[in-house]
Motif scaffolding. Structure first.
Motif, PDB file in Angstrom:
ATOM      1  N   ASN A   1       4.231  -2.944   8.295  1.00 61.22           N
ATOM      2  CA  ASN A   1       5.609  -1.738   8.342  1.00 61.22           C
ATOM      3  C   ASN A   1       5.620  -1.146   7.248  1.00 61.22           C
ATOM      4  O   ASN A   1       5.138  -1.122   6.191  1.00 61.22           O
ATOM      5  CB  ASN A   1       6.840  -2.829   8.687  1.00 61.22           C
ATOM      6  N   VAL A   2       6.392   0.000   7.609  1.00 53.70           N
ATOM      7  CA  VAL A   2       6.475   1.172   6.864  1.00 53.70           C
ATOM      8  C   VAL A   2       7.984   0.986   5.997  1.00 53.70           C
ATOM      9  O   VAL A   2       9.116   0.716   6.465  1.00 53.70           O
ATOM     10  CB  VAL A   2       6.534   2.654   7.326  1.00 53.70           C
ATOM     11  N   ALA A   3       7.721   1.419   4.595  1.00 55.73           N
ATOM     12  CA  ALA A   3       9.235   1.390   3.734  1.00 55.73           C
ATOM     13  C   ALA A   3       9.099   2.491   2.628  1.00 55.73           C
ATOM     14  O   ALA A   3       8.265   3.239   2.539  1.00 55.73           O
ATOM     15  CB  ALA A   3       9.007   0.149   3.006  1.00 55.73           C
ATOM     16  N   LEU A   4      10.221   2.858   2.250  1.00 62.70           N
ATOM     17  CA  LEU A   4      10.413   3.917   1.158  1.00 62.70           C
ATOM     18  C   LEU A   4      10.843   3.041   0.007  1.00 62.70           C
ATOM     19  O   LEU A   4      11.558   2.420  -0.204  1.00 62.70           O
ATOM     20  CB  LEU A   4      11.548   4.802   1.721  1.00 62.70           C
ATOM     21  N   LEU A   5       9.755   3.347  -1.107  1.00 56.70           N
ATOM     22  CA  LEU A   5      10.313   2.692  -2.309  1.00 56.70           C
ATOM     23  C   LEU A   5      10.774   3.789  -3.486  1.00 56.70           C
ATOM     24  O   LEU A   5      10.266   4.773  -3.723  1.00 56.70           O
ATOM     25  CB  LEU A   5       8.862   2.200  -2.796  1.00 56.70           C
ATOM     26  N   ASP A   6      12.117   3.265  -3.872  1.00 53.11           N
ATOM     27  CA  ASP A   6      12.624   3.961  -5.108  1.00 53.11           C
ATOM     28  C   ASP A   6      11.777   3.820  -6.412  1.00 53.11           C
ATOM     29  O   ASP A   6      11.838   2.662  -6.604  1.00 53.11           O
ATOM     30  CB  ASP A   6      14.211   3.707  -5.174  1.00 53.11           C
ATOM     31  N   VAL A   7      11.101   4.878  -6.934  1.00 53.05           N
ATOM     32  CA  VAL A   7      10.417   4.741  -8.035  1.00 53.05           C
ATOM     33  C   VAL A   7      10.851   4.090  -9.228  1.00 53.05           C
ATOM     34  O   VAL A   7      10.573   3.140  -9.791  1.00 53.05           O
ATOM     35  CB  VAL A   7       9.671   5.945  -8.351  1.00 53.05           C
TER      36      VAL A   7
ATOM     37  N   LYS B   1      10.697  11.152  -6.487  1.00 56.94           N
ATOM     38  CA  LYS B   1      11.388   9.970  -6.613  1.00 56.94           C
ATOM     39  C   LYS B   1      11.152   8.763  -5.685  1.00 56.94           C
ATOM     40  O   LYS B   1      11.606   7.507  -5.874  1.00 56.94           O
ATOM     41  CB  LYS B   1      12.972  10.167  -6.468  1.00 56.94           C
ATOM     42  N   THR B   2      10.384   9.197  -4.746  1.00 55.51           N
ATOM     43  CA  THR B   2      10.193   8.216  -3.801  1.00 55.51           C
ATOM     44  C   THR B   2       8.771   7.873  -3.246  1.00 55.51           C
ATOM     45  O   THR B   2       8.048   8.987  -3.100  1.00 55.51           O
ATOM     46  CB  THR B   2      11.121   8.500  -2.370  1.00 55.51           C
ATOM     47  N   LEU B   3       8.367   6.867  -3.003  1.00 52.79           N
ATOM     48  CA  LEU B   3       7.065   6.560  -2.627  1.00 52.79           C
ATOM     49  C   LEU B   3       7.190   5.896  -1.177  1.00 52.79           C
ATOM     50  O   LEU B   3       7.878   5.355  -0.786  1.00 52.79           O
ATOM     51  CB  LEU B   3       6.313   5.405  -3.304  1.00 52.79           C
TER      52      LEU B   3
ATOM     53  N   LEU C   1       0.813  -1.055   0.066  1.00 51.18           N
ATOM     54  CA  LEU C   1      -0.111  -0.095  -0.033  1.00 51.18           C
ATOM     55  C   LEU C   1       0.925   1.295  -0.087  1.00 51.18           C
ATOM     56  O   LEU C   1       1.986   1.196   0.665  1.00 51.18           O
ATOM     57  CB  LEU C   1      -0.838   0.058   1.306  1.00 51.18           C
ATOM     58  N   ALA C   2       0.532   2.201  -0.850  1.00 49.15           N
ATOM     59  CA  ALA C   2       1.073   3.628  -0.951  1.00 49.15           C
ATOM     60  C   ALA C   2       0.382   4.593  -0.054  1.00 49.15           C
ATOM     61  O   ALA C   2      -0.905   4.632  -0.145  1.00 49.15           O
ATOM     62  CB  ALA C   2       1.708   4.067  -2.069  1.00 49.15           C
ATOM     63  N   SER C   3       1.081   5.702   0.411  1.00 51.93           N
ATOM     64  CA  SER C   3       0.379   6.847   1.070  1.00 51.93           C
ATOM     65  C   SER C   3       0.674   8.316   0.232  1.00 51.93           C
ATOM     66  O   SER C   3      -0.064   9.195   0.380  1.00 51.93           O
ATOM     67  CB  SER C   3       0.546   6.817   2.574  1.00 51.93           C
ATOM     68  N   ALA C   4       2.045   8.325  -0.127  1.00 52.93           N
ATOM     69  CA  ALA C   4       2.229   9.688  -0.582  1.00 52.93           C
ATOM     70  C   ALA C   4       3.790   9.384  -1.464  1.00 52.93           C
ATOM     71  O   ALA C   4       4.210   8.716  -1.439  1.00 52.93           O
ATOM     72  CB  ALA C   4       2.858  10.320   0.482  1.00 52.93           C
ATOM     73  N   VAL C   5       3.852  10.531  -2.341  1.00 57.52           N
ATOM     74  CA  VAL C   5       5.194  10.495  -3.150  1.00 57.52           C
ATOM     75  C   VAL C   5       5.836  11.709  -2.376  1.00 57.52           C
ATOM     76  O   VAL C   5       5.515  12.717  -2.273  1.00 57.52           O
ATOM     77  CB  VAL C   5       4.479  10.945  -4.514  1.00 57.52           C
ATOM     78  N   SER C   6       7.152  11.614  -2.536  1.00 55.50           N
ATOM     79  CA  SER C   6       7.963  12.840  -2.176  1.00 55.50           C
ATOM     80  C   SER C   6       7.975  13.916  -3.219  1.00 55.50           C
ATOM     81  O   SER C   6       7.676  13.800  -4.256  1.00 55.50           O
ATOM     82  CB  SER C   6       9.587  12.180  -2.063  1.00 55.50           C
ATOM     83  N   PRO C   7       8.361  15.186  -2.600  1.00 58.52           N
ATOM     84  CA  PRO C   7       8.269  16.303  -3.614  1.00 58.52           C
ATOM     85  C   PRO C   7       9.082  16.180  -4.801  1.00 58.52           C
ATOM     86  O   PRO C   7       8.641  16.940  -5.717  1.00 58.52           O
ATOM     87  CB  PRO C   7       8.541  17.388  -2.664  1.00 58.52           C
ATOM     88  N   ASP C   8      10.049  15.432  -4.823  1.00 60.31           N
ATOM     89  CA  ASP C   8      10.868  15.349  -6.057  1.00 60.31           C
ATOM     90  C   ASP C   8      10.561  14.291  -6.858  1.00 60.31           C
ATOM     91  O   ASP C   8      10.901  14.031  -8.118  1.00 60.31           O
ATOM     92  CB  ASP C   8      12.572  15.225  -5.864  1.00 60.31           C
TER      93      ASP C   8
END
Length: 649
Positions: free
Chosen positions: A268-274, A254-256, A245-252
């Motif tokens: 658990n929470v993770a950062l996804l490199d698009v 590049k990251t979900l 599940l995703a919640s937000a995209v970084s301002p640049d």
């Protein structure tokens, strides 16, 4: 996630210290450690009407300049659209309607707000736009048999994404329209009846919508969908059943920020490199960690940790991944605005509540100062003294650990005379959170001990626990509820002959199942929009809920014995407890046929039963006069049949 319940409310964490590090570390509570707090003033019965004068906020969002907050409020007795200044002053009701309004979203220029509205509780939403200055709203979608919901503007304000669901279909698709003069266009055309799409954020350039495609309750992926072509790219392809599940995209862009339960079934929470589709884990917990949003500069992001029904907001440094609560007061804290709770200056809007304080909005400045924005409590509630909830854990019949919230009246003696009310939650994939509960307050202020268990099948304790009542609805999970009553008996406070049960939706189902399967145990019951027969549910409920039902009980033909054994219809003629039935006439989740069947059967059996059908209400009652009637009747029912009192509330 689809459930037979109103979506869960907010969450509050009293203190993280002293709590188990995860569900597996819980230990059974000593029943004698449950206390009745002393109060010189005691507690007078909380008046129903006065309690409901406390304003409920159902959603809020920042204006683009951060100077105003658009929100949904029932201050007028209806859930309608309001605006106020960022400091909470100047509140204005923009629209007056008998129908439910929700999900406000400002346009890029801040001149209008887009929102959704249904008709008489039918959950067939249209999208509307209204000027912030007031005036007549414009219906943007104007469809009779399609529900459009969840408006989400692109960063440049040129596109509006939303969900689109046909009344007769089970799937919600992703749709867009150009703003301000475009027409609705589907981006997805889902063929799997178990699957639905949900837009979560836009790429900074407005080229893509990021969305989640969820299949049932156990599997989901995050997609990047191109607006012009509708081409969808899976960013989280996996094997097996895992929620991505995703919640937000970084301002640049590049990251979900995302949530996944691939670590043993725990969120658990993770950062996804698009670009690379690689994930970097932020949390490693067996409680529920849910992704939040990014700060305007992208150097900070948030996640919410739900630990045993109590939750807190964590602010994470994007480089070091070190987290802090930034001094936010302990309690049930959740983001206070969507799609991002951050303002351009770095301040953060959040909602805060606990078992004795109603939800209010607060602002955390970039410098760490917390300021209360709204003051929602009625004067009577503000001056009232209320006992706090107590979190307990007990072993059920098979040794499984069950958590519950317990409310005990002030100055109660351990003499075994107090009446008890059990409050099962909706869902079943839901959770009772340690929030402000009007029902519990009304009861505990009148001398009732109240328990609200999170039985097997609940969310919040991992996927294995959530699936533990699969094809066994009203079986072992009902035994978990009964074990909660046994726990209360061991406290020495309660009378085993004065036990009632009060639930709505799946909690209403549990109420009907309880009084039918264990008729000697219950002295009174209130069923709000509960399920009696899973087969008549299939015939009348919304198509999306039909798929949810099958995910819990299996194939209705192959698993006929399961459906019959899990339906209160099989047992209801054995009930002995006086039963009050409350139902909305336009409920699409649990249609009124369920209530009508219960009433007809019990009247023929000569049992004590009463029923009220509220007009222009859906799943749950939103009109204040109906809420007053609902709570007054319910408390009066327990006073009459558990305490032998007949005086008016």
């Amino acid at each position: 996630m689809t459930r037979f319940c109103l979506l869960p409310g907010l969450v509050l964490l009293a203190s993280v210290s002293g709590f188990a590090s995860g569900p597996g570390d819980r230990v059974a509570t000593d029943p004698k450690s449950v206390v009745s707090a002393e109060s010189a003033a005691g507690a007078s019965p909380m008046p129903v009407a006065e309690l409901l004068q406390t304003v409920r906020l159902a959603g809020s969002t920042w204006s683009p300049d951060g100077k105003q907050i658009g929100y949904i409020s029932n201050a007028s007795g209806r859930l309608n659209l309001w605006v106020m200044q960022a400091d909470g002053t100047g509140a204005r009701q923009l629209l007056k309607s008998n129908d439910r309004q929700s999900s406000p979203a400002f346009t890029k220029d801040g001149k209008e707000i887009v929102f959704e509205q249904d008709k008489g509780g039918d959950e067939l939403y249209d999208l509307y736009a209204v000027s912030v200055g007031g005036g007549e709203p414009k219906n943007l979608t104007n469809t009779d048999k399609t529900s459009e919901s969840g408006p989400l503007f692109s960063k440049d304000g040129k596109w509006l994404a939303f969900g689109s669901k046909e009344k007769v279909e089970s799937s919600t698709n992703l749709a867009v329209m150009e703003w301000p003069a475009g027409t609705a266009r589907l981006l997805t055309h889902e063929k799997d009846p178990k699957a639905s799409w949900d837009a979560v954020d836009w790429s900074p350039d407005g080229r893509y919508v990021y969305a989640v495609r969820q299949v049932g309750t156990e599997d989901a992926d995050v997609y990047r969908v191109e607006v012009k072509s509708g081409a969808a790219e899976n960013l989280t392809a996996h094997t097996g059943k895992v929620l991505m599940l995703a919640s937000a995209v970084s301002p640049d862009g590049k990251t979900l920020l995302m949530t996944s339960n691939e670590k043993g079934g725990y969120a658990n929470v993770a950062l996804l490199d698009v670009a690379s589709k690689k994930r970097r884990w932020v949390t490693d917990t067996q409680w529920e960690a849910h992704a939040g949003g990014f700060s305007p500069r992208g150097d900070t992001f948030t996640y919410i940790l739900n630990a045993d029904g109590r939750a807190t907001i964590n602010f994470v440094d994007g480089k070091t991944l070190k987290a802090s609560d930034r001094g936010v007061p302990a309690g049930l804290n959740t983001p206070g605005a969507g799609p991002t709770a951050f303002r351009e200056d770095g301040s953060y809007l959040f909602s805060h509540q606990d078992s004795t304080h109603a939800p209010n909005l607060y602002l955390l400045s970039a410098g760490g100062t917390v300021t209360q924005v709204t003051h929602n409590e009625s004067p009577v509630l503000t001056s009232a003294t209320l006992p706090s909830s107590q979190l307990v854990t007990y072993k059920s019949f098979d040794g499984k650990m069950i958590s519950a919230l317990v409310w005990v009246p002030f100055n109660l003696k351990r003499d075994g005379t107090a009446p008890v009310v059990v409050m099962p939650h909706g869902g079943p994939t839901g959770q009772t959170l340690d929030s402000f509960s009007p029902r519990a307050i009304l009861l505990v202020s009148r001398g009732y001990v109240v328990i609200a268990p999170n039985v097997r099948g609940s969310t919040g304790y991992g996927m294995e626990f959530q699936k533990a009542n699969y094809k066994d609805l009203g079986g072992a999970d009902l035994k978990d509820e009964i074990a909660g009553v046994d726990f209360l008996k061991a406290t020495g406070f309660v009378d085993a002959k004065k036990v009632g049960i009060w639930g709505g939706s799946y909690g209403g189902f549990m109420t009907l199942m309880a009084i039918g399967k264990n008729p000697e145990m219950w002295a009174a019951a209130v069923d709000e929009y509960g399920i009696l027969d899973w087969y008549t549910m299939l015939a009348h409920e919304d198509a999306q809920l039909q798929e949810y039902e099958k995910s819990l009980l299996g194939d209705p033909v192959v698993d006929k014995a399961v459906y019959e054994a899990s339906s209160p219809l099989k047992y209801i003629r054995e009930e002995k407890a006086p039963l009050l039935v409350l139902q909305g006439e336009r409920d699409i989740r649990v249609p009124k046929e369920e209530a009508e069947q219960v009433v007809e059967i019990l009247k023929k059996e000569g049992r004590t039963v009463d029923a009220v059908y509220y007009p222009e209400e859906g799943h749950g009652f939103i009109k204040r006069e109906h809420q007053v009637d609902e709570l007054t009747r319910s408390v009066g029912w327990f006073d009459k049949y558990l305490k032998g009192e007949t005086k008016a509330q």
